[in-house]
Design a protein around this motif. Structure first.
Motif, short mmCIF file in Angstrom:
data_model
loop_
_atom_site.label_atom_id
_atom_site.label_comp_id
_atom_site.label_asym_id
_atom_site.label_seq_id
_atom_site.Cartn_x
_atom_site.Cartn_y
_atom_site.Cartn_z
N GLN A 1 5.08 10.49 -4.62
CA GLN A 1 4.03 9.60 -4.12
C GLN A 1 3.71 8.54 -5.17
OE1 GLN A 1 2.05 9.39 -1.06
NE2 GLN A 1 1.77 7.46 -2.15
N ALA A 2 3.81 7.26 -4.80
CA ALA A 2 3.41 6.19 -5.70
C ALA A 2 1.90 6.22 -5.87
CB ALA A 2 3.84 4.84 -5.15
N VAL A 3 1.44 6.19 -7.11
CA VAL A 3 0.00 6.30 -7.40
C VAL A 3 -0.43 5.13 -8.27
CG1 VAL A 3 -1.79 7.68 -8.50
CG2 VAL A 3 0.05 8.82 -7.25
N ASP A 4 -1.38 4.35 -7.78
CA ASP A 4 -1.99 3.28 -8.56
C ASP A 4 -3.20 3.87 -9.27
OD1 ASP A 4 -0.14 1.50 -7.52
OD2 ASP A 4 -1.45 0.92 -5.85
N GLY B 1 1.42 -2.98 -3.75
CA GLY B 1 2.82 -2.91 -4.14
C GLY B 1 3.72 -2.35 -3.05
N SER B 2 4.88 -1.90 -3.44
CA SER B 2 5.84 -1.36 -2.47
C SER B 2 5.56 0.12 -2.24
CB SER B 2 7.27 -1.52 -3.00
OG SER B 2 7.48 -0.70 -4.15
N ASN B 3 6.03 0.64 -1.10
CA ASN B 3 5.84 2.05 -0.79
C ASN B 3 6.49 2.96 -1.83
OD1 ASN B 3 4.38 1.46 1.51
ND2 ASN B 3 6.16 1.58 2.87
N GLU B 4 7.57 2.51 -2.42
CA GLU B 4 8.31 3.33 -3.38
C GLU B 4 7.69 3.30 -4.77
OE1 GLU B 4 9.68 0.99 -1.45
OE2 GLU B 4 10.52 2.36 0.05
N LEU B 5 7.17 2.15 -5.18
CA LEU B 5 6.74 1.98 -6.57
C LEU B 5 5.26 1.69 -6.75
CD1 LEU B 5 9.72 -0.23 -7.82
CD2 LEU B 5 9.41 2.23 -8.17
N GLN C 1 3.56 -1.15 -9.35
CA GLN C 1 4.68 -1.37 -10.26
C GLN C 1 5.72 -2.30 -9.64
OE1 GLN C 1 4.73 0.37 -13.41
NE2 GLN C 1 6.32 -1.10 -13.93
N GLY C 2 5.72 -2.38 -8.32
CA GLY C 2 6.66 -3.29 -7.64
C GLY C 2 6.44 -4.73 -8.05
N LEU C 3 5.17 -5.15 -8.17
CA LEU C 3 4.89 -6.52 -8.60
C LEU C 3 5.36 -6.73 -10.04
CD1 LEU C 3 3.59 -9.31 -8.33
CD2 LEU C 3 1.38 -8.26 -8.94
N TYR D 1 0.41 3.69 0.97
CA TYR D 1 1.86 3.75 0.77
C TYR D 1 2.41 4.87 1.64
CZ TYR D 1 0.74 0.87 -3.29
OH TYR D 1 0.28 -0.13 -4.10
N GLU D 2 3.06 4.50 2.72
CA GLU D 2 3.44 5.45 3.77
C GLU D 2 4.69 6.24 3.40
OE1 GLU D 2 3.80 3.03 7.18
OE2 GLU D 2 1.65 2.58 7.31
#
Length: 512
Positions: free
Chosen positions: A115-118, A172-176, A179-181, A316-317
């Motif tokens: 799970q991507a976590v901000d 950001g992205s669902n994967e990252l 961190q995607g930005l 983030y699905e």
């Protein structure tokens, strides 16, 4: 002379150049010495030489920074955007960052069992028509950024009811995650940042040149790693202050001095106001699905202890949402963090860690109980995982407003610049604009003039204390200390900087 006297030098050369280009104007007089061929020949050669000197001087003045090296200390959004702007103009630069997992600073994310976590920056906003909005559009095409459903983000009132605000936000992205930005910025750099590198605030940066030819040495483990013609400080806090304190760039160091508090001193209370950073606790918790209401993904809270709550699993699905659990990020209010502040390296396993988790989760749960009713129930055993992080140098609550309007600093005499959101507005957009604007300006000015050094500090940010991110504005009592609060702070600091005193300081986890 390089700087303040330079315009006079160019103007004088211009007059001489005109004379060299049109020597006949000297021949219109009737005095016979000017008609002597030998005198005229000598004069013509002199004027021709002066003309060439002027042309050479103009070339030097307008020279590009190609062939010069720029070092950037800090791999957050400001440092990365500065590097991109410089590389786009053919200027060599190198980013240094302490991050072990990668660059990005507060805009970085973590992976928790898929799970991507901000854990810091929760989203970003952009001014319509800005260069940052254009960057987000490119990142969106690249699949690294996406729009957040505006009907799922807003505010939860004191009675637990959610109200969407419809503000245009990016995540950001669902994967990252966010961190995607960061990755979108990094992947466009020609030279990758130097990571997991500690440039010591004590002696890691050394001025090794002169005002005529600035040179900076970057030292790692007390050994010179690289030498640069220009250095850029792309971080703030105590490290930025200390790393410049032993250099001759005193104007820069003065502005990098910092206070840590959740409010500013009363207007006029200090002779030399400083950059002020608050503190914020970030708590990542894994909870059973449905523990909090399902009608929102993220919201500002009206709570004395919690400023923001967001569900990483919903925005983030992928990952944990399908496993019967959800991963949430809770951000404390600056006031709560100030009251319970302790060194980050000592938090784990302490009573303070348990207190922070229990207080923040408990406050949110109590808010939603007012909405749905029901008796108090134990919840600690329902917390399946928790991670506490203190952003001790969290978010700027004031910003430097330069007289020349530039969102950056540059000391031409010593070849040192500063970028960061505290020079623009406390947000990811502010950090990006500061870095990119400086990169463009540096290329155009060829580092010949100083910028941004005169100005004053003014309040900045919203009521939540996590930056200029679209929440409610701060009330005066949220911005400034009362006289009584200020007296208490001054007693704790030994009375430095009181009204009429000599004081020290600079002149004059966020949303996004």
């Amino acid at each position: 002379k390089r700087h303040d006297r330079a315009p006079l030098c160019w103007e004088s050369c211009g007059i001489l150049y005109i004379a060299a280009a049109s020597p006949s104007f000297l021949l219109k007089g009737e005095k016979r010495p000017w008609r002597d061929r030998r005198v005229l020949g000598d004069l013509g050669m002199l004027m021709s030489s002066l003309g060439k000197v002027f042309l050479l001087a103009m070339c030097v003045r307008g020279r590009s920074l190609q062939g010069k090296s720029v070092g950037i200390l800090g791999g957050g959004i400001a440092g990365l955007s500065c590097a991109l702007a410089l590389e786009e103009r053919g200027i060599e630069c190198l980013v240094y960052d302490t991050g072990k997992r990668g660059v990005g600073g507060r805009a970085s994310s973590r992976d928790l069992q898929g799970q991507a976590v901000d854990h810091a920056v929760q989203f970003v906003t952009a001014t319509q028509g800005s260069s940052f909005e254009a960057l987000l559009a490119r990142a969106q095409e690249d699949g690294q950024v996406q729009l957040w459903d505006g009907s799922r983000v807003g505010t939860v009132d004191a009675d637990g009811f959610f109200q969407p605000d419809g503000l245009r936000r990016y995540i950001g992205s669902n994967e990252l995650g966010m961190q995607g930005l960061v990755n979108h910025l990094r992947q466009n750099l020609k030279h990758g940042p130097v990571t997991d590198t500690w440039v010591s605030p004590s002696n890691g940066l050394r001025f090794e040149g002169s005002e005529e030819r600035p040179q900076w040495g970057v030292y790692v483990n007390n050994k010179r790693f690289r030498q640069h013609d220009i250095i850029v400080i792309a971080h703030n806090g105590k490290c930025a202050d200390r790393i410049t304190s032993k250099t001759p760039a005193k104007q820069i160091n003065r502005l990098l001095r910092v206070n840590f508090d959740n409010k500013l001193p009363p207007p006029g209370a200090t002779r030399y106001p400083k950059m002020t950073l608050n503190a914020i606790y970030s708590v990542v918790v894994t909870l059973p699905t449905g523990f909090f209401p399902a009608d929102f993904d993220g919201a500002f809270m009206q709570s004395a202890n919690v400023s923001w709550i967001g569900c990483n699993s919903r925005k983030y699905e992928r990952g944990s949402g399908d496993q019967g659990v959800e991963v949430w990020t809770l951000l404390s209010t600056p006031a709560f963090a100030k009251e319970h502040k302790m060194p980050q390296e000592f938090i784990e396993g302490t009573p303070t860690e348990a207190l922070v988790v229990e207080t923040l989760v408990g406050d949110v749960l109590e808010t939603f109980r007012r909405r749905r009713g029901g008796d108090d129930e134990a919840f600690i055993d329902k917390i399946l995982f928790s991670k506490v992080q203190l952003w001790g140098a969290g978010v700027p609550i004031n910003r430097w407003a330069a007289e020349d309007g530039n969102p950056f600093l540059f000391d031409a005499a010593h070849g040192i610049g500063v970028v960061g959101d505290w020079l623009c507005k406390p947000s990811v957009e502010g950090a990006f604009l500061s870095g990119s604007d400086f990169g463009a300006w540096l290329s155009e000015s060829s580092a010949e003039a100083s910028a941004g050094l005169r100005g004053s500090f003014i309040p900045a940010g919203g009521a939540a204390g996590i930056g200029d991110v679209g929440d409610a504005p701060m009330a005066p009592e949220q911005i400034y200390m009362s006289e009584k609060e200020f007296e208490v702070v001054q007693r704790g600091r030994g009375g430095r900087g009181q009204r009429g005193g000599r004081g020290k300081g600079g002149r004059g986890g966020r949303g996004g």
